[in-house]
Motif scaffolding. Structure first.
Motif, PDB file in Angstrom:
ATOM      1  N   SER A  73      -2.427  11.646   0.646  1.00 23.33           N
ATOM      2  CA  SER A  73      -1.732  11.801  -0.627  1.00 23.33           C
ATOM      3  C   SER A  73      -0.797  10.631  -0.890  1.00 23.33           C
ATOM      4  O   SER A  73      -0.453   9.870   0.013  1.00 23.33           O
ATOM      5  CB  SER A  73      -0.911  13.086  -0.620  1.00 23.33           C
ATOM      6  N   ALA A  74      -0.402  10.499  -2.143  1.00 24.46           N
ATOM      7  CA  ALA A  74       0.460   9.403  -2.555  1.00 24.46           C
ATOM      8  C   ALA A  74       1.768   9.421  -1.780  1.00 24.46           C
ATOM      9  O   ALA A  74       2.277   8.383  -1.359  1.00 24.46           O
ATOM     10  CB  ALA A  74       0.737   9.505  -4.042  1.00 24.46           C
ATOM     11  N   LEU A  75       2.279  10.629  -1.553  1.00 23.29           N
ATOM     12  CA  LEU A  75       3.573  10.745  -0.873  1.00 23.29           C
ATOM     13  C   LEU A  75       3.469  10.238   0.564  1.00 23.29           C
ATOM     14  O   LEU A  75       4.298   9.447   1.023  1.00 23.29           O
ATOM     15  CB  LEU A  75       4.022  12.215  -0.894  1.00 23.29           C
ATOM     16  N   THR A  76       2.437  10.686   1.284  1.00 19.15           N
ATOM     17  CA  THR A  76       2.225  10.239   2.657  1.00 19.15           C
ATOM     18  C   THR A  76       2.164   8.716   2.705  1.00 19.15           C
ATOM     19  O   THR A  76       2.788   8.067   3.542  1.00 19.15           O
ATOM     20  CB  THR A  76       0.888  10.789   3.200  1.00 19.15           C
ATOM     21  N   LEU A  77       1.398   8.175   1.782  1.00 17.63           N
ATOM     22  CA  LEU A  77       1.176   6.733   1.747  1.00 17.63           C
ATOM     23  C   LEU A  77       2.484   5.983   1.518  1.00 17.63           C
ATOM     24  O   LEU A  77       2.820   5.032   2.228  1.00 17.63           O
ATOM     25  CB  LEU A  77       0.190   6.427   0.625  1.00 17.63           C
ATOM     26  N   LEU A  78       3.248   6.438   0.523  1.00 20.49           N
ATOM     27  CA  LEU A  78       4.483   5.725   0.186  1.00 20.49           C
ATOM     28  C   LEU A  78       5.528   5.859   1.278  1.00 20.49           C
ATOM     29  O   LEU A  78       6.203   4.895   1.631  1.00 20.49           O
ATOM     30  CB  LEU A  78       5.035   6.220  -1.150  1.00 20.49           C
ATOM     31  N   LEU A  79       5.634   7.070   1.842  1.00 24.98           N
ATOM     32  CA  LEU A  79       6.591   7.238   2.933  1.00 24.98           C
ATOM     33  C   LEU A  79       6.187   6.388   4.138  1.00 24.98           C
ATOM     34  O   LEU A  79       7.030   5.746   4.772  1.00 24.98           O
ATOM     35  CB  LEU A  79       6.692   8.712   3.337  1.00 24.98           C
ATOM     36  N   GLY A  80       4.893   6.375   4.422  1.00 26.69           N
ATOM     37  CA  GLY A  80       4.390   5.513   5.491  1.00 26.69           C
ATOM     38  C   GLY A  80       4.755   4.068   5.216  1.00 26.69           C
ATOM     39  O   GLY A  80       5.206   3.343   6.109  1.00 26.69           O
ATOM     40  N   GLY A  81       4.595   3.651   3.970  1.00 29.00           N
ATOM     41  CA  GLY A  81       4.914   2.276   3.586  1.00 29.00           C
ATOM     42  C   GLY A  81       6.390   1.955   3.760  1.00 29.00           C
ATOM     43  O   GLY A  81       6.754   0.900   4.276  1.00 29.00           O
ATOM     44  N   VAL A  82       7.232   2.894   3.345  1.00 25.40           N
ATOM     45  CA  VAL A  82       8.671   2.683   3.476  1.00 25.40           C
ATOM     46  C   VAL A  82       9.051   2.521   4.952  1.00 25.40           C
ATOM     47  O   VAL A  82       9.810   1.628   5.331  1.00 25.40           O
ATOM     48  CB  VAL A  82       9.443   3.862   2.846  1.00 25.40           C
ATOM     49  N   MET A  83       8.452   3.386   5.802  1.00 30.92           N
ATOM     50  CA  MET A  83       8.748   3.301   7.235  1.00 30.92           C
ATOM     51  C   MET A  83       8.253   1.989   7.818  1.00 30.92           C
ATOM     52  O   MET A  83       8.940   1.338   8.608  1.00 30.92           O
ATOM     53  CB  MET A  83       8.106   4.475   7.983  1.00 30.92           C
ATOM     54  N   LEU A  84       7.055   1.570   7.417  1.00 27.68           N
ATOM     55  CA  LEU A  84       6.542   0.288   7.897  1.00 27.68           C
ATOM     56  C   LEU A  84       7.459  -0.843   7.451  1.00 27.68           C
ATOM     57  O   LEU A  84       7.697  -1.800   8.182  1.00 27.68           O
ATOM     58  CB  LEU A  84       5.126   0.043   7.365  1.00 27.68           C
ATOM     59  N   GLY A  85       7.993  -0.715   6.225  1.00 28.75           N
ATOM     60  CA  GLY A  85       8.912  -1.725   5.712  1.00 28.75           C
ATOM     61  C   GLY A  85      10.155  -1.834   6.582  1.00 28.75           C
ATOM     62  O   GLY A  85      10.579  -2.931   6.967  1.00 28.75           O
ATOM     63  N   PHE A  86      10.738  -0.665   6.942  1.00 33.04           N
ATOM     64  CA  PHE A  86      11.907  -0.653   7.827  1.00 33.04           C
ATOM     65  C   PHE A  86      11.572  -1.311   9.160  1.00 33.04           C
ATOM     66  O   PHE A  86      12.311  -2.134   9.680  1.00 33.04           O
ATOM     67  CB  PHE A  86      12.357   0.790   8.111  1.00 33.04           C
ATOM     68  N   LEU A  87      10.415  -0.886   9.685  1.00 34.46           N
ATOM     69  CA  LEU A  87       9.995  -1.393  10.986  1.00 34.46           C
ATOM     70  C   LEU A  87       9.888  -2.915  10.957  1.00 34.46           C
ATOM     71  O   LEU A  87      10.460  -3.608  11.808  1.00 34.46           O
ATOM     72  CB  LEU A  87       8.640  -0.774  11.333  1.00 34.46           C
TER      73      LEU A  87
END
Lengths: 267, 315
Positions: free
Chosen positions: B126-140
Motif C-alpha cells: 500500500s501507499a502508506l507502507t511504501l511512504l513510511l518505508g521511504g521515510v525510514m530509508l531516508g533517515f537511515l
C-alpha cells in the motif's frame, strides 16, 4: 480444438495461503458465446477470470485457441484477451479519451514504436467509444465520472485492444438500466462477430438475459456448466445461496428464466 | 489540451531563461565581472538545470512506477541512499569528480530503490507502507552520511550538513556539462518508455492486463531512475521536492500522458531549480541559504496538501 479458452484440472492458491482458491477446474469455452460466470462471494470467479487474463502470479496451463497463454509475451496476450476489472480508476488526472488510448499499448512489442501511429490509434479509440456510447465523455476527467460512466470507458478500452476474448468482472454492475441494455445489446453484437465474452456477475437476472451459457463455481470447484435453464435450477440456487429463498419463474415478456426473492426466512 | 501543452512549453522556456539570466546577473557579490560570471555562476546555472531536470524526471517516473503521486527521490529516501553512496565513495578515495563518486552514488540509489521495490511487492504494497518505508530509508541514509562524515573529519560536519541540504556551490564547468548531457540522455531513455509508464498509472494488474511486462519494465525504469538520482545527488547533494512539485503541476496542466509529462517535467525541473538556486543566493545576501531549504519550504506544504486531498478522494 477449442477456439476460445480451455483449462484442464486447474488449481490455484495465492502465494502464502494454505487453501486453494480453485481446485480441479476443467473448462472448454468456445468463441461466439456470452458465458456468465456465477457463484457466491469468494467462490473463485474473479480469480479464475484473472488467470484467464494472465495476470495472476505463477504459470497456469491456460490454452487459447490451443496454444499456451503463458508462452505468449505480454503484449501478444493483450491483443487476444482483454480484461476489465471491477474498478477502473486512477489517482492521476487523465481524460476518458486518454484512458481508452491505453488499450492501444499492446499493438507493438516496443511501445516506443507506437509514436508514429497516433492517428490510427485515435481513430480506433473514437470508434470504440462510439460503440460503447461514451464518446460524449471523451474530454471529461476520469476521476469526475460516475461509476457507471467509468465502466463504459473501461469497456471501450477493452475493445480498442482488438482482442476477441473479453473478460468482464462485474463490468456492467454500476450502469443504469439504459446503459445495461445498450451494453447487453453490444455484447450480443460482439458475440455474433465471433467474440468470446466471459462475464462475472452477481445479478443473476442480468446474466440470464444476456448469457448463452452459465458456468457455476462453488468453493473453488466447478459445480455446473450449461444453458441458463439447465444450470439455474431451484435446487442449485439453494446450494449456492442457502440464506436466500429464491424462486425461478419465466419472464412474462421474454420467457427467459428470472430469479426472484421468495418468502424471507423471517416471514 | 493542445493549447495547454504549448502554453506549458512556452512558459517553461520563458521561466528557465529568466532563471538563467537572474542567476548569472545576481549572486552573493553585487557587481561581478565577466570572469566571475563565467567561472562561478555559469557552471552553477548548468548544474542547477541538470539537477532540476534529473530530479523532476525521476520524480515523475517514480510516481508512475509506484502508482502514487507522493513519490519522489527525496520522500522515498532514494536520495539519501545515493548520498550515502557518494560519501562512501568520496571517503575511500574517489575524489569529488564525476565518475567515481557518481558510480557509488548510483549504487546507493539502486540499493535503496531496490529495497523500496521489494517493500512495494511485499505485503499489500500500500501507499502508506511504501511512504513510511521511504521515510525510514531516508533517515537511515542521512544518519549513515552523518556518521561517516563525523568519523572521517570532525570539521567536515558542517560541510556535510550543507551538502545534505543541497549545495550547488561546488559546480565546475566540465562536471556540470557532462552531467546535463547524461541527464538529458537518461531522460530521453525514460521518455521512450512513455506508454509503459502510462499503463503503470492503472496499477500493476491494470498494466499487466494492458499487455505490459510489469516486472521487466519496473526493473529497467528503476535502473534509469536510480542513475538520474545519482547524477543529481553527486552533483549537488540532496535537493528535495523538485521531483514532487514539478510533475504534480505538469500533470494538472497537461494530463498524465508521459509523452508530455516527461519532457515538460525536464523543462520545468530545470527552470524551477535555476530559479530556486537564484533565490537561495540572493535572499539572505551575503549568506547563502542551501537550495534544498528553498525547495523544501515550497515542497513540504505542497506534499501535505496533496496528501490531504488524496485522503478525501479515496474515502
Amino acid at each position: 480444438m477449442i477456439s476460445g479458452i480451455s483449462v484442464y484440472g486447474l488449481s490455484f492458491r495465492y502465494p502464502g495461503s494454505t487453501t486453494d482458491v480453485l481446485s480441479g477446474v476443467s473448462l472448454e469455452l468456445d468463441r461466439g458465446k456470452v458465458i456468465a460466470l456465477l457463484g457466491p462471494n469468494g467462490c473463485g470467479k474473479s480469480t479464475l477470470l484473472k488467470i484467464f487474463a494472465g495476470i495472476t502470479p505463477g504459470q497456469h496451463k491456460v490454452r487459447i485457441s490451443g496454444g499456451l497463454l503463458s508462452e505468449l509475451p505480454a503484449w501478444r496476450r493483450a491483443q487476444r484477451i482483454a480484461y476489465v476489472a471491477p474498478e477502473f480508476r486512477s489517482e492521476f488526472p487523465m481524460t476518458a479519451f486518454e484512458a481508452v488510448l491505453l488499450g492501444r499499448i499492446c499493438q507493438s512489442a516496443h511501445a516506443a514504436a507506437l509514436w508514429g501511429r497516433k492517428q490510427e490509434d485515435e481513430h480506433a479509440v473514437i470508434a470504440a467509444m462510439t460503440r460503447t456510447g461514451c464518446l460524449g465523455l471523451r474530454h471529461r476527467e476520469l476521476q469526475s465520472l460516475s461509476g457507471g460512466e467509468r465502466q463504459l470507458v473501461a469497456l471501450a478500452r477493452a475493445l480498442v485492444q482488438g482482442a476477441k476474448i473479453l473478460l468482464l468482472d462485474e463490468a456492467l454492475s454500476r450502469m443504469d438500466l439504459h446503459h445495461q441494455a445498450l451494453c447487453g445489446k453490444l455484447l450480443r453484437e460482439l458475440v455474433s462477430e465471433g467474440f468470446l465474452i466471459i462475464v462475472v456477475a452477481h445479478d443473476l437476472n442480468l446474466a440470464c438475459e444476456w448469457a448463452d451459457e452459465c458456468v457455476v463455481l462453488l468453493g473453488g470447484k466447478l459445480l455446473a456448466q450449461g444453458s441458463v435453464s439447465e444450470t439455474l435450477t431451484p435446487e442449485r440456487l439453494r446450494v449456492l445461496y442457502p440464506g436466500a429463498q429464491l424462486v425461478i419463474s419465466p419472464s412474462p415478456a421474454t420467457g427467459v428464466p428470472k430469479v426472484f426473492f421468495g418468502n424471507t426466512p423471517e416471514a | 489540451m493542445q493549447a495547454s501543452r504549448k502554453r506549458a512549453y512556452f512558459w517553461g522556456v520563458f521561466v528557465w531563461l529568466v532563471g538563467i539570466v537572474f542567476a548569472l546577473k545576481f549572486g552573493s557579490v553585487a557587481d561581478a565581472d565577466t570572469s566571475l560570471i563565467l567561472q562561478l555562476r555559469l557552471p552553477r546555472v548548468i548544474l542547477a538545470s541538470a539537477m532540476g531536470m534529473a530530479l523532476a524526471v525521476s520524480g515523475a517516473t517514480l510516481q508512475a512506477l509506484f502508482t502514487n503521486p507522493l513519490c519522489e527521490p527525496y520522500t522515498l529516501g532514494i536520495s539519501s541512499g545515493s548520498a550515502f553512496g557518494a560519501v562512501l565513495g568520496a571517503s575511500v578515495g574517489v575524489h569529488w569528480v564525476f565518475g567515481g563518486v557518481t558510480t557509488t552514488a548510483f549504487l546507493g540509489a539502486l540499493i535503496f530503490a531496490g529495497i523500496l521495490h521489494a517493500i512495494s511487492l511485499k505485503r499489500d504494497g500500500s501507499a502508506l507502507t511504501l511512504l513510511l518505508g521511504g521515510v525510514m530509508l531516508g533517515f537511515l541514509g542521512s544518519s549513515l552520511v552523518a556518521v561517516w562524515m563525523a568519523l572521517a573529519d570532525p570539521s567536515g560536519i558542517q560541510g556535510a550538513l550543507y551538502w545534505l541540504l543541497g549545495d550547488l556551490s561546488r559546480a565546475r564547468i566540465e562536471g556540470a556539462t557532462v552531467l546535463i548531457g547524461l541527464a538529458l540522455i537518461l531522460s530521453i531513455l525514460i521518455w521512450r518508455r512513455s506508454r509503459e509508464l502510462d499503463a503503470l498509472l492503472m496499477g500493476e494488474e491494470g498494466a499487466q492486463a494492458l499487455g505490459v511486462d510489469v516486472g521487466a519494465t519496473r526493473r529497467k525504469l528503476i535502473f534509469l531512475t536510480s542513475s538520474l538520482v545519482a547524477l543529481a545527488v553527486s552533483g549537488g547533494g540532496m535537493v528535495g521536492f523538485i521531483g514532487l512539485i514539478v510533475p504534480h503541476f505538469v500533470r494538472r496542466n497537461v494530463g498524465s500522458l508521459h509523452r508530455n509529462v516527461i519532457p515538460l517535467s525536464a523543462l520545468w525541473g530545470a527552470a524551477g531549480l535555476c530559479v530556486a538556486d537564484g533565490v537561495s543566493r540572493v535572499a539572505a545576501r551575503p549568506y547563502e541559504i542551501p537550495v534544498g531549504v528553498v525547495t523544501a519550504l515550497i515542497g513540504a506544504p505542497l506534499f501535505l496538501w496533496i496528501m490531504l486531498k488524496r485522503e478525501r478522494g479515496t474515502e
